[in-house]
Design an enzyme around this catalytic site. Structure first.
Site, short mmCIF file in Angstrom:
data_model
loop_
_atom_site.label_atom_id
_atom_site.label_comp_id
_atom_site.label_asym_id
_atom_site.label_seq_id
_atom_site.Cartn_x
_atom_site.Cartn_y
_atom_site.Cartn_z
N GLY A 91 0.85 -1.20 0.00
CA GLY A 91 0.00 0.00 0.00
C GLY A 91 0.88 1.24 0.00
N GLY A 127 7.15 7.48 6.29
CA GLY A 127 6.23 8.11 5.34
C GLY A 127 6.86 9.27 4.58
N ARG A 177 3.79 13.63 -8.21
CA ARG A 177 3.90 12.72 -9.35
C ARG A 177 2.60 12.74 -10.15
NH1 ARG A 177 5.91 6.76 -8.05
NH2 ARG A 177 4.02 6.57 -6.81
N ASP A 253 4.56 -4.68 -7.53
CA ASP A 253 3.89 -3.43 -7.11
C ASP A 253 4.45 -2.23 -7.86
OD1 ASP A 253 5.99 -4.50 -5.28
OD2 ASP A 253 6.04 -2.43 -4.60
#
Ligand code: AMP
Ligand code: MG
Length: 487
Positions: A91, A127, A177, A253
């Site tokens: 995730g 993060g 992005r 991923d």
């Protein structure tokens, strides 16, 4: 109504229609004193949002996530993936989607922050992201775009007054992005792993609508989806092979359903030709080495096909057979595309039986003589490469004679040969030493070298006054260039 003091985003958030556990609502963490480092005005033109006239302080506040634009719905996406062959539930651990922007040509672009703070999926990570790696993604993704290779893009980088702790303390940064979507092979794996076929089916149908709408009414729509993704990914990896790009972390991923190159971590361009080239510090066994990229693409596609098994046939054995037969088409398709690409690189206008041998002999020569991949093709077009005597080598000259003989049948079409070669062979790539030089200046507060580098990378197929700098390869070779993931 447009507001001249605000970014004119036109957000839709179709991803929110997907099952709830596909995503988690998540706000970016506040950034301390954000400052704009880079902004991509050409991309903002394409998006139809004019950033030029806006106050840099406002832009820094938007592109750090401190101020959320109207219409945004911030989410972290759930996915899973095979990392170096091992399945993990992942995730967005440090990324947040702020919305799907629709430009005036009705094209849909996902706008995502990378490094925007912890999410539900952060596991043990902070993060966050450091300035160097975010600028690296900006530089390489923009280079890929100008090389005519499908890719996610970079709209902005801001830095903040915080530090992130890696091996040393580094400046914290956030990258914006832009991607046609962030749906990955791993997104399908997430539901397949949970055996939640209903959600999986809604994701499959959503993805078809979004990326391959032309197949949606086909009788064999799910097999066709595998086919379409295979074609896109073959096109992509052939392009990587063409320019010597090594992605470095081709986990499932990091394979996008759109066929765009995504997740610029330890990627780098090969200099001297060696099929086993690996730059990533953690790729100890060379799983993602240059020459392994096609077989890993196939492996990842097989993982994708496995996710679709429940929909391929009511009989599981039959479904597995359909998926397997499809995946087994990969090798032939890839080899054909690769040969076409390499033939273009040496300017062939038609095919002959001996072409493959001619091409393989050139690669073999490059390998044995440690010749630079990019410069060698430049030598074929223009003869001179700055300060490199390797091209006086007798075996190379003999190969060139054979090649010239092969081209002799195109006597009246040499302009076409030249055009093909120029189109297929970049002469300016993001050289590792140039990238590192620019990034360390940026970490010390000077973005100038990054800007100069970005400018040079805008026209990779054209000669310019800095070409000489881009033909130097040895500066970093001696110490063995290393790149790093997830930083
Ligand atoms: P990557 O190697 O960038 O493809 O990342 C693999 C996984 O690790 C993804 O789920 C990322 O979101 C997560 N990740 C990478 N860096 C961090 C970080 N600093 N904090 C939290 N999660 C991270
Ligand atoms: Mg990733």
């Amino acid at each position: 109504m447009t507001n001249k003091n605000k970014i004119d985003w036109k957000f839709e958030n179709s991803y929110l229609q997907l099952p709830k556990d596909m995503q988690s609502k998540q706000l970016p963490e506040k950034a301390k004193n954000p400052k704009l480092v880079l902004i991509n005005h050409k991309l903002s033109d394409e998006l139809g949002i004019n950033l030029l006239s806006l106050d840099p302080i406002y832009l820094a506040s938007i592109f750090s996530g401190n101020q959320l634009p109207d219409g945004s719905a911030t989410i972290a996406m759930a996915y899973a993936g095979h990392q170096f062959g091992h399945f993990t539930v992942l995730g967005d651990g440090r990324a947040i989607l702020i919305g799907e922007h629709i430009n005036n040509k009705k094209q849909r672009y996902e706008i995502q922050f990378k490094g925007s703070g912890k999410t539900e999926f952060s596991r043990n990570g902070d993060g966050k992201a450091a300035l160097g790696p975010m600028l690296r993604e900006y530089i390489i993704s923009e280079a890929m775009y100008h090389l005519n290779i499908p890719t996610t893009r970079s709209l902005a980088v801001v830095k903040t007054d915080e530090k992130v702790i890696r091996e040393t303390e580094l400046t914290r940064a956030i990258l914006t992005r832009v991607a046609s979507s962030h749906i990955r092979v791993g997104t399908f794996q997430y539901f397949a792993y949970k055996k939640d076929n209903e959600s999986l089916k809604s994701l499959v149908n959503y993805s078809i609508n979004r990326h391959y709408p032309e197949i949606k009414n086909n009788e064999n729509v799910y097999v066709n989806l595998i086919d379409r993704l295979m074609d896109k990914q073959i096109d992509l990896v052939v392009n990587w092979m063409r320019v010597g790009f090594i992605h470095g972390v081709m986990n499932t991923d990091n394979m996008a359903l759109s066929g765009e190159t995504i997740d610029y971590g330890p990627c780098a361009f090969m200099d001297k030709y060696d099929p086993k080239t690996v730059f990533s510090s953690i790729d100890h066994f060379g799983r993602y080495a240059y020459y392994n990229q096609p077989s890993i693409t196939k492996w990842n596609l097989a993982r994708f096909a496995e996710c679709l098994i429940p929909f391929l046939d009511a009989n599981k054995d039959e479904a597995i057979k359909i998926a397997t037969d499809k995946i087994n088409e990969f090798d032939k398709k890839y080899e054909k595309k690769w040969l076409e690409m390499m033939s273009d690189k040496i300017g062939l206008l038609d095919t002959e039986k001996e072409d493959e041998v001619l091409i393989l002999d050139l690669l073999q020569w490059m390998h044995s003589n440690k010749a630079d991949y990019t410069n060698t093709f430049y030598n074929l077009i223009n003869n001179k490469v700055f300060n490199d005597q390797v091209y006086d080598n007798a075996d190379f000259l003999t190969w060139k004679d054979r090649w010239k003989m092969r081209l002799s049948k195109y006597k009246n079409k040499m302009d076409k040969v030249e055009k093909k070669m120029k189109f297929s062979n970049p002469i300016i790539i993001p050289r590792n030493y140039k990238v590192e030089e620019a990034l360390s200046a940026a970490e010390n507060g000077d973005i100038g070298l990054v800007e100069i580098l970005l400018k040079a990378l805008e026209k990779p197929y054209e000669n310019n006054s800095s070409l000489k700098d881009f033909q130097i390869t040895e500066k970093l070779n001696k110490s063995g260039y290393k790149t790093y993931c997830g930083t």
